[in-house]
Motif scaffolding. Structure first.
Motif, PDB file in Angstrom:
ATOM      1  N   GLY A  11     -20.178  52.502 -22.406  1.00 29.31           N
ATOM      2  CA  GLY A  11     -20.201  53.551 -21.410  1.00 29.31           C
ATOM      3  C   GLY A  11     -19.411  53.220 -20.167  1.00 29.31           C
ATOM      4  O   GLY A  11     -18.703  54.076 -19.620  1.00 29.31           O
ATOM      5  N   THR A  12     -19.517  51.976 -19.697  1.00 28.68           N
ATOM      6  CA  THR A  12     -18.768  51.574 -18.504  1.00 28.68           C
ATOM      7  C   THR A  12     -17.273  51.635 -18.739  1.00 28.68           C
ATOM      8  O   THR A  12     -16.505  52.105 -17.888  1.00 28.68           O
ATOM      9  CB  THR A  12     -19.171  50.146 -18.087  1.00 28.68           C
ATOM     10  OG1 THR A  12     -20.591  50.083 -17.932  1.00 28.68           O
ATOM     11  CG2 THR A  12     -18.501  49.764 -16.788  1.00 28.68           C
ATOM     12  N   ASP A  13     -16.835  51.190 -19.917  1.00 28.29           N
ATOM     13  CA  ASP A  13     -15.411  51.235 -20.235  1.00 28.29           C
ATOM     14  C   ASP A  13     -14.930  52.667 -20.392  1.00 28.29           C
ATOM     15  O   ASP A  13     -13.797  52.993 -20.041  1.00 28.29           O
ATOM     16  CB  ASP A  13     -15.149  50.437 -21.515  1.00 28.29           C
ATOM     17  CG  ASP A  13     -13.677  50.387 -21.874  1.00 28.29           C
ATOM     18  OD1 ASP A  13     -12.913  49.721 -21.147  1.00 28.29           O
ATOM     19  OD2 ASP A  13     -13.294  51.028 -22.865  1.00 28.29           O
ATOM     20  N   THR A  14     -15.779  53.549 -20.902  1.00 29.69           N
ATOM     21  CA  THR A  14     -15.401  54.953 -21.063  1.00 29.69           C
ATOM     22  C   THR A  14     -15.128  55.610 -19.720  1.00 29.69           C
ATOM     23  O   THR A  14     -14.239  56.466 -19.609  1.00 29.69           O
ATOM     24  CB  THR A  14     -16.504  55.723 -21.808  1.00 29.69           C
ATOM     25  OG1 THR A  14     -16.723  55.122 -23.089  1.00 29.69           O
ATOM     26  CG2 THR A  14     -16.128  57.181 -22.004  1.00 29.69           C
ATOM     27  N   MET A  15     -15.864  55.185 -18.690  1.00 32.77           N
ATOM     28  CA  MET A  15     -15.667  55.764 -17.359  1.00 32.77           C
ATOM     29  C   MET A  15     -14.275  55.487 -16.812  1.00 32.77           C
ATOM     30  O   MET A  15     -13.788  56.193 -15.933  1.00 32.77           O
ATOM     31  CB  MET A  15     -16.725  55.212 -16.399  1.00 32.77           C
ATOM     32  CG  MET A  15     -18.150  55.628 -16.756  1.00 32.77           C
ATOM     33  SD  MET A  15     -19.392  54.840 -15.716  1.00 32.77           S
ATOM     34  CE  MET A  15     -18.979  55.532 -14.126  1.00 32.77           C
ATOM     35  N   LEU A  16     -13.606  54.462 -17.335  1.00 32.55           N
ATOM     36  CA  LEU A  16     -12.249  54.148 -16.897  1.00 32.55           C
ATOM     37  C   LEU A  16     -11.220  55.110 -17.475  1.00 32.55           C
ATOM     38  O   LEU A  16     -10.089  55.174 -16.998  1.00 32.55           O
ATOM     39  CB  LEU A  16     -11.887  52.703 -17.287  1.00 32.55           C
ATOM     40  CG  LEU A  16     -12.794  51.608 -16.716  1.00 32.55           C
ATOM     41  CD1 LEU A  16     -12.374  50.251 -17.255  1.00 32.55           C
ATOM     42  CD2 LEU A  16     -12.754  51.616 -15.189  1.00 32.55           C
ATOM     43  N   GLY A  17     -11.583  55.850 -18.535  1.00 29.47           N
ATOM     44  CA  GLY A  17     -10.681  56.812 -19.158  1.00 29.47           C
ATOM     45  C   GLY A  17      -9.763  56.150 -20.166  1.00 29.47           C
ATOM     46  O   GLY A  17      -9.798  54.933 -20.381  1.00 29.47           O
ATOM     47  N   GLY A  18      -8.948  56.953 -20.802  1.00 31.98           N
ATOM     48  CA  GLY A  18      -7.961  56.434 -21.743  1.00 31.98           C
ATOM     49  C   GLY A  18      -8.439  56.301 -23.165  1.00 31.98           C
ATOM     50  O   GLY A  18      -7.698  55.793 -24.011  1.00 31.98           O
ATOM     51  N   ILE A  19      -9.651  56.761 -23.499  1.00 34.88           N
ATOM     52  CA  ILE A  19     -10.140  56.694 -24.872  1.00 34.88           C
ATOM     53  C   ILE A  19      -9.482  57.808 -25.674  1.00 34.88           C
ATOM     54  O   ILE A  19      -9.503  58.979 -25.284  1.00 34.88           O
ATOM     55  CB  ILE A  19     -11.665  56.830 -24.935  1.00 34.88           C
ATOM     56  CG1 ILE A  19     -12.338  55.763 -24.076  1.00 34.88           C
ATOM     57  CG2 ILE A  19     -12.154  56.727 -26.372  1.00 34.88           C
ATOM     58  CD1 ILE A  19     -12.050  54.358 -24.514  1.00 34.88           C
ATOM     59  N   THR A  20      -8.877  57.454 -26.795  1.00 32.03           N
ATOM     60  CA  THR A  20      -8.179  58.447 -27.623  1.00 32.03           C
ATOM     61  C   THR A  20      -8.901  58.626 -28.962  1.00 32.03           C
ATOM     62  O   THR A  20      -9.842  59.404 -29.055  1.00 32.03           O
ATOM     63  CB  THR A  20      -6.721  58.009 -27.841  1.00 32.03           C
ATOM     64  OG1 THR A  20      -6.698  56.669 -28.386  1.00 32.03           O
ATOM     65  CG2 THR A  20      -5.954  58.036 -26.533  1.00 32.03           C
ATOM     66  N   VAL A  21      -8.471  57.899 -29.985  1.00 32.04           N
ATOM     67  CA  VAL A  21      -9.057  58.085 -31.316  1.00 32.04           C
ATOM     68  C   VAL A  21      -9.791  56.840 -31.814  1.00 32.04           C
ATOM     69  O   VAL A  21     -10.274  56.831 -32.937  1.00 32.04           O
ATOM     70  CB  VAL A  21      -7.965  58.472 -32.342  1.00 32.04           C
ATOM     71  CG1 VAL A  21      -7.356  59.815 -31.984  1.00 32.04           C
ATOM     72  CG2 VAL A  21      -6.890  57.396 -32.433  1.00 32.04           C
ATOM     73  N   TYR A  22      -9.882  55.826 -30.989  1.00 33.50           N
ATOM     74  CA  TYR A  22     -10.611  54.624 -31.403  1.00 33.50           C
ATOM     75  C   TYR A  22     -11.289  54.012 -30.183  1.00 33.50           C
ATOM     76  O   TYR A  22     -10.791  54.115 -29.059  1.00 33.50           O
ATOM     77  CB  TYR A  22      -9.674  53.604 -32.058  1.00 33.50           C
ATOM     78  CG  TYR A  22      -8.563  53.118 -31.160  1.00 33.50           C
ATOM     79  CD1 TYR A  22      -8.722  52.001 -30.332  1.00 33.50           C
ATOM     80  CD2 TYR A  22      -7.343  53.792 -31.131  1.00 33.50           C
ATOM     81  CE1 TYR A  22      -7.701  51.575 -29.506  1.00 33.50           C
ATOM     82  CE2 TYR A  22      -6.318  53.366 -30.302  1.00 33.50           C
ATOM     83  CZ  TYR A  22      -6.506  52.254 -29.496  1.00 33.50           C
ATOM     84  OH  TYR A  22      -5.489  51.839 -28.675  1.00 33.50           O
ATOM     85  N   PRO A  23     -12.460  53.397 -30.370  1.00 33.71           N
ATOM     86  CA  PRO A  23     -13.162  52.788 -29.230  1.00 33.71           C
ATOM     87  C   PRO A  23     -12.481  51.513 -28.768  1.00 33.71           C
ATOM     88  O   PRO A  23     -12.009  50.717 -29.575  1.00 33.71           O
ATOM     89  CB  PRO A  23     -14.561  52.513 -29.802  1.00 33.71           C
ATOM     90  CG  PRO A  23     -14.347  52.382 -31.268  1.00 33.71           C
ATOM     91  CD  PRO A  23     -13.223  53.299 -31.628  1.00 33.71           C
ATOM     92  N   ARG A  24     -12.429  51.325 -27.441  1.00 34.49           N
ATOM     93  CA  ARG A  24     -11.828  50.137 -26.865  1.00 34.49           C
ATOM     94  C   ARG A  24     -12.798  48.957 -26.872  1.00 34.49           C
ATOM     95  O   ARG A  24     -12.418  47.831 -27.144  1.00 34.49           O
ATOM     96  CB  ARG A  24     -11.362  50.445 -25.437  1.00 34.49           C
ATOM     97  CG  ARG A  24     -10.027  49.844 -25.085  1.00 34.49           C
ATOM     98  CD  ARG A  24      -9.468  50.329 -23.777  1.00 34.49           C
ATOM     99  NE  ARG A  24     -10.378  50.970 -22.880  1.00 34.49           N
ATOM    100  CZ  ARG A  24     -10.107  52.124 -22.247  1.00 34.49           C
ATOM    101  NH1 ARG A  24      -8.962  52.736 -22.458  1.00 34.49           N
ATOM    102  NH2 ARG A  24     -10.988  52.650 -21.413  1.00 34.49           N
ATOM    103  N   GLN A  25     -14.055  49.234 -26.568  1.00 31.06           N
ATOM    104  CA  GLN A  25     -15.105  48.220 -26.599  1.00 31.06           C
ATOM    105  C   GLN A  25     -16.231  48.757 -27.487  1.00 31.06           C
ATOM    106  O   GLN A  25     -17.095  49.509 -27.038  1.00 31.06           O
ATOM    107  CB  GLN A  25     -15.620  47.896 -25.198  1.00 31.06           C
ATOM    108  CG  GLN A  25     -14.593  47.247 -24.296  1.00 31.06           C
ATOM    109  CD  GLN A  25     -15.177  46.831 -22.965  1.00 31.06           C
ATOM    110  OE1 GLN A  25     -16.389  46.772 -22.796  1.00 31.06           O
ATOM    111  NE2 GLN A  25     -14.304  46.526 -22.008  1.00 31.06           N
ATOM    112  N   PHE A  26     -16.163  48.370 -28.752  1.00 31.75           N
ATOM    113  CA  PHE A  26     -17.089  48.917 -29.750  1.00 31.75           C
ATOM    114  C   PHE A  26     -18.530  48.536 -29.425  1.00 31.75           C
ATOM    115  O   PHE A  26     -18.835  47.386 -29.085  1.00 31.75           O
ATOM    116  CB  PHE A  26     -16.715  48.401 -31.143  1.00 31.75           C
ATOM    117  CG  PHE A  26     -17.624  48.902 -32.231  1.00 31.75           C
ATOM    118  CD1 PHE A  26     -17.433  50.154 -32.783  1.00 31.75           C
ATOM    119  CD2 PHE A  26     -18.686  48.129 -32.672  1.00 31.75           C
ATOM    120  CE1 PHE A  26     -18.261  50.617 -33.780  1.00 31.75           C
ATOM    121  CE2 PHE A  26     -19.522  48.585 -33.665  1.00 31.75           C
ATOM    122  CZ  PHE A  26     -19.307  49.838 -34.227  1.00 31.75           C
ATOM    123  N   THR A  27     -19.422  49.516 -29.541  1.00 32.13           N
ATOM    124  CA  THR A  27     -20.850  49.281 -29.356  1.00 32.13           C
ATOM    125  C   THR A  27     -21.642  50.387 -30.040  1.00 32.13           C
ATOM    126  O   THR A  27     -21.163  51.524 -30.163  1.00 32.13           O
ATOM    127  CB  THR A  27     -21.224  49.237 -27.863  1.00 32.13           C
ATOM    128  OG1 THR A  27     -22.634  49.001 -27.748  1.00 32.13           O
ATOM    129  CG2 THR A  27     -20.890  50.550 -27.179  1.00 32.13           C
TER     130      THR A  27
END
Length: 299
Positions: A41-57
């Motif tokens: 969730g914290t990483d999502t707040m930074l934006g830039g998520i497209t078609v794959y998770p940046r920090q999988f959880t």
């Protein structure tokens, strides 16, 4: 007209390219939501998520399913979908079979009588009072009985039944078959496309509905999955507001607690609630398209 000409081939290629682009545009939002649901969730707040998770959880899904009441609500929703869909199909299909009989006495009057509630409703308060008198409040039957008959669906089914030749019914009657045998052995097997269509519509409506719980149910053991998820989202919104206020006051320890955000919870809810329908739809698609076309246009 020659279909192998250069113009025809160019049109075919352009049509395929357009449909591919349209499909990608339709699928991308869902894939993006799925990626957000699987991302921190914290990483999502930074934006830039497209078609794959940046920090999988899996924390977002874990927060939705951690409570035992969620599992109970899920089981209740599944039972509601199964029972509600089966009852609706039984009532609507038998009613359509009756109204498909052109010799039914008073058929036009009855159709007008059932059509009026489509345009004029009593409102929420009279409905609540009616359900109270019928002892449907805090009762599982409030989920299945009010939606057992839908006039619009009945008309769609009846229109489809008009496509079945009358000679089949007449031949069965000459052989001594009764109405119930004709309905179950002849009409129903030939009507599977429209049955699958109405079943899908009814199941999706029952699965997505949470306002019935909000209005007519206070017993927590009768809360459906959609209503529980709505509560979780509201609680996460409130928690996020409290953490934001703490950060503004200079409480740096609050930052470490922002692991699950309302956006990530909302995305996980979308995936959790739509995935069952997506998994069921491919098995009903071949019936759904035919049933929707034939059932909506009288031939």
């Amino acid at each position: 007209m020659r279909y192998d000409s250069l113009g025809s081939r160019l049109f075919g290629w352009a049509n395929i390219a357009f449909m591919v682009l349209f499909a990608c545009a339709s699928i991308y939002p869902y894939i993006n939501t799925f990626a957000v649901a699987l991302n921190d969730g914290t990483d999502t707040m930074l934006g830039g998520i497209t078609v794959y998770p940046r920090q999988f959880t899996l924390a977002n899904f874990h927060s939705l399913l951690a409570d035992d009441s969620i599992i109970r609500a899920l089981a209740l929703s599944v039972v509601r979908v199964v029972v509600g869909t089966a009852l609706a199909l039984l009532v609507q299909f038998t009613a359509a079979y009756v109204f498909a009989n052109r010799g039914l006495y008073g058929r036009t009057t009855l159709l007008v009588y059932f059509m009026i509630p489509m345009f004029f409703g009593g409102g929420l308060i009279p409905t609540y009072l009616l359900y109270s008198k019928l002892h449907l409040l805090n009762n599982f039957l409030v989920y299945v009985l009010p939606g057992a008959f839908a006039f619009f669906n009945m008309i769609i089914i009846r229109t489809y039944l008009y496509t079945i030749p009358d000679s089949l019914v007449e031949s069965a009657k000459m052989d001594g078959a009764g109405e119930f045998r004709i309905l179950s052995r002849i009409i129903l097997p030939l009507s599977m496309p429209i049955v699958a269509t109405i079943a899908l519509w009814t199941a999706v409506n029952n699965w997505n509905d949470w306002t019935t719980t909000l209005t007519f149910v206070t017993d927590q053991s009768l809360f459906t999955l959609q209503y529980k998820l709505m509560q979780i989202i509201k609680e996460s919104d409130m928690a996020a507001s409290l953490i934001q206020e703490a950060l503004q006051r200079g409480d740096t320890t609050a930052q470490s607690r922002v692991r699950i955000t309302p956006d990530s919870i909302r995305s996980a809810q979308v995936i959790l609630t739509t995935l069952p329908i997506i998994l069921v739809y491919p098995f009903l698609q071949k019936y759904f398209i035919k049933g929707a076309l034939i059932g909506s246009v009288k031939e």
